[in-house]
Design a protein around this motif. Structure first.
Motif, mmCIF file in Angstrom:
data_model
loop_
_atom_site.group_PDB
_atom_site.id
_atom_site.type_symbol
_atom_site.label_atom_id
_atom_site.label_comp_id
_atom_site.label_asym_id
_atom_site.label_seq_id
_atom_site.Cartn_x
_atom_site.Cartn_y
_atom_site.Cartn_z
ATOM 1 N N LEU A 1 5.588 34.664 -10.287
ATOM 2 C CA LEU A 1 6.081 35.639 -9.313
ATOM 3 C C LEU A 1 4.984 35.927 -8.299
ATOM 4 N N LYS A 2 5.270 35.674 -7.043
ATOM 5 C CA LYS A 2 4.301 35.936 -5.979
ATOM 6 C C LYS A 2 4.445 37.394 -5.554
ATOM 7 N N GLU A 3 3.795 38.256 -6.318
ATOM 8 C CA GLU A 3 3.859 39.696 -6.067
ATOM 9 C C GLU A 3 2.492 40.315 -6.320
ATOM 10 N N GLU A 4 2.196 41.376 -5.591
ATOM 11 C CA GLU A 4 0.940 42.099 -5.789
ATOM 12 C C GLU A 4 1.126 43.183 -6.840
ATOM 13 N N VAL A 5 0.289 43.159 -7.862
ATOM 14 C CA VAL A 5 0.329 44.182 -8.907
ATOM 15 C C VAL A 5 -0.480 45.390 -8.433
ATOM 16 N N ILE A 6 0.146 46.558 -8.481
ATOM 17 C CA ILE A 6 -0.546 47.771 -8.029
ATOM 18 C C ILE A 6 -0.964 48.678 -9.182
ATOM 19 N N LYS A 7 -0.379 48.437 -10.382
ATOM 20 C CA LYS A 7 -0.778 49.241 -11.538
ATOM 21 C C LYS A 7 -0.378 48.535 -12.828
ATOM 22 N N VAL A 8 -1.243 48.685 -13.841
ATOM 23 C CA VAL A 8 -0.941 48.231 -15.199
ATOM 24 C C VAL A 8 -1.154 49.419 -16.116
ATOM 25 N N SER A 9 -0.092 49.809 -16.852
ATOM 26 C CA SER A 9 -0.181 50.987 -17.705
ATOM 27 C C SER A 9 0.834 50.888 -18.839
ATOM 28 N N ASN A 10 0.379 51.081 -20.082
ATOM 29 C CA ASN A 10 1.270 51.076 -21.248
ATOM 30 C C ASN A 10 2.148 49.834 -21.306
ATOM 31 N N ARG A 11 1.525 48.680 -21.131
ATOM 32 C CA ARG A 11 2.198 47.375 -21.191
ATOM 33 C C ARG A 11 3.182 47.164 -20.037
ATOM 34 N N ARG A 12 3.122 48.046 -19.073
ATOM 35 C CA ARG A 12 4.024 47.916 -17.924
ATOM 36 C C ARG A 12 3.237 47.441 -16.703
ATOM 37 N N VAL A 13 3.760 46.406 -16.056
ATOM 38 C CA VAL A 13 3.166 45.876 -14.836
ATOM 39 C C VAL A 13 4.019 46.350 -13.663
ATOM 40 N N ILE A 14 3.395 47.092 -12.759
ATOM 41 C CA ILE A 14 4.107 47.660 -11.615
ATOM 42 C C ILE A 14 3.657 46.950 -10.350
ATOM 43 N N THR A 15 4.622 46.416 -9.612
ATOM 44 C CA THR A 15 4.333 45.748 -8.350
ATOM 45 C C THR A 15 5.002 46.518 -7.219
ATOM 46 N N LYS A 16 4.845 46.021 -6.012
ATOM 47 C CA LYS A 16 5.485 46.666 -4.878
ATOM 48 C C LYS A 16 6.995 46.475 -4.900
ATOM 49 N N LYS A 17 7.462 45.554 -5.755
ATOM 50 C CA LYS A 17 8.900 45.244 -5.793
ATOM 51 C C LYS A 17 9.603 45.741 -7.051
ATOM 52 N N GLY A 18 8.844 46.106 -8.086
ATOM 53 C CA GLY A 18 9.508 46.542 -9.304
ATOM 54 C C GLY A 18 8.542 46.833 -10.433
ATOM 55 N N SER A 19 9.113 47.083 -11.620
ATOM 56 C CA SER A 19 8.342 47.420 -12.808
ATOM 57 C C SER A 19 8.797 46.516 -13.950
ATOM 58 N N PHE A 20 7.830 45.983 -14.721
ATOM 59 C CA PHE A 20 8.131 45.006 -15.756
ATOM 60 C C PHE A 20 7.421 45.408 -17.045
ATOM 61 N N LEU A 21 8.133 45.367 -18.168
ATOM 62 C CA LEU A 21 7.574 45.740 -19.461
ATOM 63 C C LEU A 21 7.325 44.478 -20.299
ATOM 64 N N PHE A 22 6.130 44.396 -20.919
ATOM 65 C CA PHE A 22 5.760 43.229 -21.714
ATOM 66 C C PHE A 22 5.221 43.657 -23.075
ATOM 67 N N ASP A 23 5.132 42.714 -23.991
ATOM 68 C CA ASP A 23 4.504 42.975 -25.290
ATOM 69 C C ASP A 23 2.991 43.056 -25.143
ATOM 70 N N TYR A 24 2.444 42.197 -24.287
ATOM 71 C CA TYR A 24 1.012 42.178 -24.008
ATOM 72 C C TYR A 24 0.796 41.917 -22.524
ATOM 73 N N VAL A 25 -0.322 42.406 -22.016
ATOM 74 C CA VAL A 25 -0.703 42.142 -20.626
ATOM 75 C C VAL A 25 -2.133 41.601 -20.611
ATOM 76 N N VAL A 26 -2.330 40.479 -19.927
ATOM 77 C CA VAL A 26 -3.661 39.912 -19.745
ATOM 78 C C VAL A 26 -4.008 40.021 -18.261
ATOM 79 N N VAL A 27 -5.068 40.733 -17.965
ATOM 80 C CA VAL A 27 -5.481 40.967 -16.577
ATOM 81 C C VAL A 27 -6.607 39.996 -16.225
ATOM 82 N N ALA A 28 -6.321 39.112 -15.287
ATOM 83 C CA ALA A 28 -7.316 38.129 -14.811
ATOM 84 C C ALA A 28 -7.436 38.282 -13.303
ATOM 85 N N SER A 29 -7.738 39.502 -12.872
ATOM 86 C CA SER A 29 -7.677 39.867 -11.452
ATOM 87 C C SER A 29 -8.971 39.612 -10.692
#
Length: 246
Positions: free
Chosen positions: A56-84
Motif C-alpha cells: 500500500l503506497k500510503e504514509e503512516v502517521i501513527k502506530v498505536s496498539n497494533r493499529r496503523v493509521i494513515t492519511k486514508k484509513g486505520s488498519f488493525l494487525f496482530d503485530y506491527v514492524v516499524v522499519a521507518s
C-alpha cells in the motif's frame, strides 16, 4: 513472513528502499557484487512484489496498539514492524528554496553542487554527482571526515571535486534561480545545496508496545543495510516463535 504463509501488509509513502537509493555503491552484501543503491532497490522491490505481500503506497502517521493509521484509513494487525528509517537533522534557516534538499534523489537539475557535511551520505552524493560530470564542492564544518576512506579516495580522484575543510556555512541566500553560500572563507554561488549533517531515528509517530517492533535504522543501530535486513529477519523469526510457527 510470507515464506511461513503469514499475511503481510507493507506501507510505503515514497519508494521501496528509502535512503539506500542514494548510495553510490552498495558494497556490504558479501554475496552480491557492488551495485548502485538504485539497482539494489529495484531488486528489493521486485522480490517484495513477488512475495505476495500486500503493498500500500500510503504514509503512516501513527502506530498505536497494533493499529496503523494513515492519511486514508486505520488498519488493525496482530503485530506491527516499524522499519521507518531516519529523518535528517535540518537547518531551517538554510531552507530558502526548493534547491536546498537533504537527499540526493530530491535534487533539482544542477551543474554546480554544494554539499554540507563530511559523512558517508555527503561523499555518496558527491560521487553520484561527479560521475554525472557535475562540479561538486564539499564543505566540512571541522577537520574530521566521518566517511569511509574508500569513498573519500574515490571523490578526490575527480578533477571537478573541491573539498573545503574547517569551513562552516553561516548562511544561504537565494540569488535568482541560484544559491549563495556564505562561509568563513568567502561567498560561493551554486545551483543547489545538499545538506548531510546527520540523521536521527524516525519513530516520533510510534507508540511502542509488546507487539510493535522497531527494526533497522529506525532502531538506532549502525546505519548499514545488511544489518538492518538481518535485524528485520530476526524480528520476523521472533514473531513466528511467539505464535508457535517455528
Amino acid at each position: 513472513m510470507r515464506r511461513y504463509d503469514v499475511e503481510v501488509v507493507v506501507f510505503e509513502k515514497n519508494r521501496v528502499g528509502g535512503l539506500l537509493r542514494n548510495a553510490y555503491l552498495v558494497e556490504n552484501f558479501p554475496i552480491f557484487p557492488p551495485a548502485p543503491g538504485e539497482k539494489v532497490c529495484e531488486i528489493l522491490e521486485s522480490r517484495l512484489m513477488e512475495s505476495g505481500a500486500i503493498f500500500l503506497k500510503e504514509e503512516v502517521i501513527k502506530v498505536s496498539n497494533r493499529r496503523v493509521i494513515t492519511k486514508k484509513g486505520s488498519f488493525l494487525f496482530d503485530y506491527v514492524v516499524v522499519a521507518s528509517g531516519t529523518v535528517p537533522k535540518r537547518i531551517s534557516d538554510f531552507e530558502v528554496s526548493d534547491k536546498v534538499v537533504y537527499e540526493f534523489s530530491e535534487l533539482p537539475e544542477f551543474e554546480k553542487l554544494a554539499i554540507y557535511g563530511a559523512g558517508d551520505a555527503a561523499f555518496d552524493g558527491a560521487l553520484k554527482a561527479l560521475e554525472g560530470g557535475k562540479e561538486v564542492h564539499l564543505f566540512n564544518r571541522g577537520s574530521r571526515i566521518r566517511a569511509l576512506p574508500l569513498l573519500v579516495k574515490r571523490a578526490r580522484n575527480f578533477r571537478r571535486f573541491s573539498y573545503h575543510e574547517n569551513c562552516p556555512v553561516f548562511g544561504v541566500k537565494a540569488e535568482g534561480d541560484r544559491l549563495k553560500l556564505i562561509t568563513e572563507k568567502g561567498e560561493f554561488i551554486f545551483d543547489a545545496l545538499l545538506i548531510c549533517i546527520g540523521r536521527v531515528p524516525n519513530v516520533s509517530f510510534v507508540e511502542k508496545d509488546d507487539r510493535t517492533f522497531i527494526v533497522g535504522d529506525a532502531k538506532g543501530s549502525f546505519r548499514q543495510a545488511s544489518i538492518a535486513m538481518g535485524n528485520a529477519v530476526e524480528t520476523a523469526m521472533e514473531i513466528l516463535k511467539r505464535e508457535g510457527r517455528i
